[in-house]
Scaffold this active site. Structure first.
Site, PDB file in Angstrom:
ATOM      1  N   GLN A 380      -1.480  77.631 100.483  1.00 58.59           N
ATOM      2  CA  GLN A 380      -1.566  76.629  99.412  1.00 58.59           C
ATOM      3  C   GLN A 380      -2.267  77.245  98.203  1.00 58.59           C
ATOM      4  OE1 GLN A 380      -0.537  73.464  99.112  1.00 58.59           O
ATOM      5  NE2 GLN A 380       0.332  73.202 101.150  1.00 58.59           N
ATOM      6  N   CYS A 507       6.706  68.505  97.540  1.00 61.26           N
ATOM      7  CA  CYS A 507       6.386  69.092  96.232  1.00 61.26           C
ATOM      8  C   CYS A 507       7.492  68.750  95.237  1.00 61.26           C
ATOM      9  CB  CYS A 507       6.204  70.599  96.347  1.00 61.26           C
ATOM     10  SG  CYS A 507       7.620  71.410  97.084  1.00 61.26           S
TER      11      CYS A 507
END
Ligand SMILES: C[S@@+](CC[C@H](N)C(=O)[O-])C[C@H]1O[C@@H](n2cnc3c(N)ncnc32)[C@H](O)[C@@H]1O
Length: 607
Positions: A380, A507
């Site tokens: 991430q 996302c």
């Protein structure tokens, strides 16, 4: 009790809409419907309408138009209109409230158009000075000149609109003022600069500079197009160009130590005495392709540690040594890697990887676990906000903590989500297509002493009937696909398996809204019935100043919803009867759920 006749199942059925055909759905992505045709003479004889007639407008390619930007759409483009018209022109760099002059660059099937911004007539609402002098020209931070509060407001609105238009969820239910409203406020990012732990810069043979041009029509200076000038560059690709590089001396998105590395490399690499050349993407000659800088934290001292990765077209370590000598004087640099990528492709993953200095990995910590990061492993990008996101995922997973539940972690990458849940689960099964990520996930499990996690390499777009036979029926499914969202094969499997809970991490809110529509409302053209109910959507801003939006969503299967309702009802019968008597009204299904969320808020207990 009368309320018992209204089950969660019926509520879910009542809300179900008729899904649009997939291709129609995609056509609707960013566009508003084209305007109605001009009124016929017969129509103009009808009684005057109190609403002023809309201007009928269809743009022409190359035309210069005056626009007002109303909102931000997918990829951060401004949704713009000509005054009095409803026709949508998407314009890069336009921000909500801004009046601007733009040139129509592309017509999209008559449904909407794209326009290139020429100049601002009136600045947008919430204007602030962008901290980075390159913000207007660099594709990385499109919204730096928009106040942060406005950035997140627009992201929230975008999620809402996609859920309504694509997901076909009732806007009233999404946004109700009750605590059980589905769409929760966006979670802002505390640190809006220097939040990225990884940046990748490219070397180029042509430096890209913006050129101030005269707008011939109006004789005023405009930023119209860009031009190449000779000169090597190291920086970020100019928006829309794979071969033009904007020279970047410092980047406000990366850590301070990473900026020190960039400065030292910039000072050194163009020195003719060293003999380094950038790779030319047209002629396929030259040595330096990319510079990747990753920042982690040492797991024992918690101090920053930096990995520098040079991607080159061949293996010539001696050529890199003058750079290595200088950057390793920066105390945070603990690893220098060379990825050799001899293909004509421009990716940063090499066929061979060499450690030129220090360790082959750096480490980072997330939710109390330590993760090893190699040059090409996925991690991430915003560590602090990932911690916030993972906490929300843990809350939604709602593991009982007695070690009885099975978690399936789809698109698990290096296993970070699954491993943070493993501590409270019976077993975690992770699926991921990239073999190196699976190897990292297994290493990460070992590093953290976790032995109730199994990671399997496999393509979730190609699952067949045997999928699901190699693990027990999951109680909680985490799905964290990349931008294209989930393949129909996987959607079909999720509809068959009817997992009690799904936590979807996305996302890309557009593909996410599409997948939610399939899972909750079914897929009519494939004769699939939806079986999940959307419980909550929390947008999380992971990437300030960029158009990227992350969301965490949770869904219950109908069975789970019914089970929870009865469980709560049985346990709280006294309270429910009391409130029923008090309000002199029978309780519809929403009330017990409201009580349930209140109960959760008061006790902090996850049911
Ligand atoms: C958004 S990342 C999520 C990674 C991980 N959940 C995390 O939080 O670190 C999406 C992951 O899906 C993987 N992926 C993409 N397409 C896939 C496919 N068809 N089958 C399995 N995994 C896939 C990517 O390699 C990537 O690791």
């Amino acid at each position: 009790m009368a309320a018992h006749a209204v089950t969660p199942l019926t509520i879910c059925r009542l809300r179900r809409g008729v899904p649009l055909h997939h291709s129609r759905r995609l056509l609707a992505v960013a566009a508003a419907a084209p305007e109605a045709p001009a009124p016929t003479p017969a129509a103009s004889q009808s009684p005057p309408s109190p609403v002023p007639p809309r201007k009928v407008y269809f743009p022409k390619r190359g035309e210069t138009v005056e626009l007002t930007c109303e909102a931000l759409a997918f990829k951060g483009k401004g949704v713009c209109k000509v005054a009095g018209s409803t026709f949508v022109l998407l314009c890069d760099g336009a921000l909500p409230g801004e009046r601007l002059v733009a040139r129509v660059s592309r017509l999209r099937r008559g449904a909407f158009a794209e326009a290139a911004k020429l100049r601002t007539l009136e600045p947008h609402h919430d204007a602030v000075e962008a901290p980075c002098p390159l913000a207007a020209d660099c594709g990385g931070c499109k919204t730096q000149s928009l106040a942060y509060a406005a950035q997140i407001r627009h992201k929230h609105l975008q999620v809402r609109d996609l859920l309504v238009n694509f997901g076909k969820f009732d806007p009233k239910r999404l946004e109700s003022s009750e605590p059980d409203a589905i769409l929760k406020p966006i979670v802002p990012c505390d640190e809006i600069l220097r939040y990225r732990n990884k940046m990748e810069f490219s070397f180029g043979t042509k430096r890209w500079v913006q050129k101030e041009l005269k707008d011939k029509d109006e004789e005023v200076e405009v930023k119209q197009e860009t031009n190449e000038t000779d000169g090597y560059a190291l920086g970020l690709h100019a928006p829309g160009f794979f071969d033009k590089v904007l020279h970047v001396q410092k980047c406000f998105l990366q850590s301070e130590p990473a900026d020190k590395v960039l400065a030292v490399v910039q000072e050194t690499w163009m020195d003719p005495a060293i003999g380094l050349t950038p790779y030319d993407v047209h002629k396929h000659v030259g040595f330096l392709k990319h510079l990747m800088i990753r920042t982690g934290r040492n797991f024992s001292t918690e101090t920053p540690e930096v990995m520098v990765n040079f991607v080159t077209s061949c293996y010539k370590p001696d050529l890199l040594m003058p750079l290595v000598d200088k950057i390793t004087k920066i105390p945070e640099v603990v690893s220098v890697i060379n990825n050799v990528n001899s293909s004509v492709g421009n990716t940063s993953v090499g066929e061979q990887e060499y450690t030129l200095y220090g360790k082959p990995n750096i480490t980072e910590m997330l939710r109390g676990l330590t993760f090893q990061i190699s040059a090409n492993s996925f991690f991430q990008t915003n560590t602090k906000q990932a911690d916030v996101l993972y906490r929300l995922i843990e809350d939604s997973a709602g593991l009982k903590g007695d070690g009885s539940e099975i978690v399936l972690d789809l698109f698990c990458g290096t296993g970070t989500i699954g491993l943070t849940l493993a501590r409270r689960a019976k077993h975690v099964y992770g699926y991921e297509v990239v073999p190196e990520a699976i190897a990292d996930a297994r290493k990460n499990a070992k590093l953290n002493g976790i032995n109730n996690a199994t990671f399997v390499q496999g393509d979730l777009n190609k699952i067949n009937e045997s999928f699901g036979k190699e693990f027990p029926r999951p109680d909680i499914i985490i799905s964290d696909p990349n931008r294209p969202g989930m393949h129909m094969k996987l959607i079909k499997w999720l509809l068959e398996v009817k997992a009690p809970r799904i936590v979807y991490v996305s996302c890309n809110p557009a593909t996410c809204a599409r997948d939610l529509d399939y899972l909750c409302h079914g897929v009519e053209e494939k004769d699939l019935r939806g079986c999940y109910e959307l419980k909550s959507v929390i947008p999380v801003d992971m990437f300030p100043h960029t158009p990227h939006i992350e969301c965490k969503l949770s869904m219950y299967s109908e069975n789970e919803r019914t089970r929870l309702w009865h469980e709560y009802h049985d346990e709280n019968l006294d309270l429910i009867l009391f409130i029923e008597g008090y309000t002199n009204d029978f309780l519809m299904i929403e009330e017990p759920l409201y009580l349930l969320s209140q109960h959760r808020e008061v006790t902090g207990q996850l049911i």
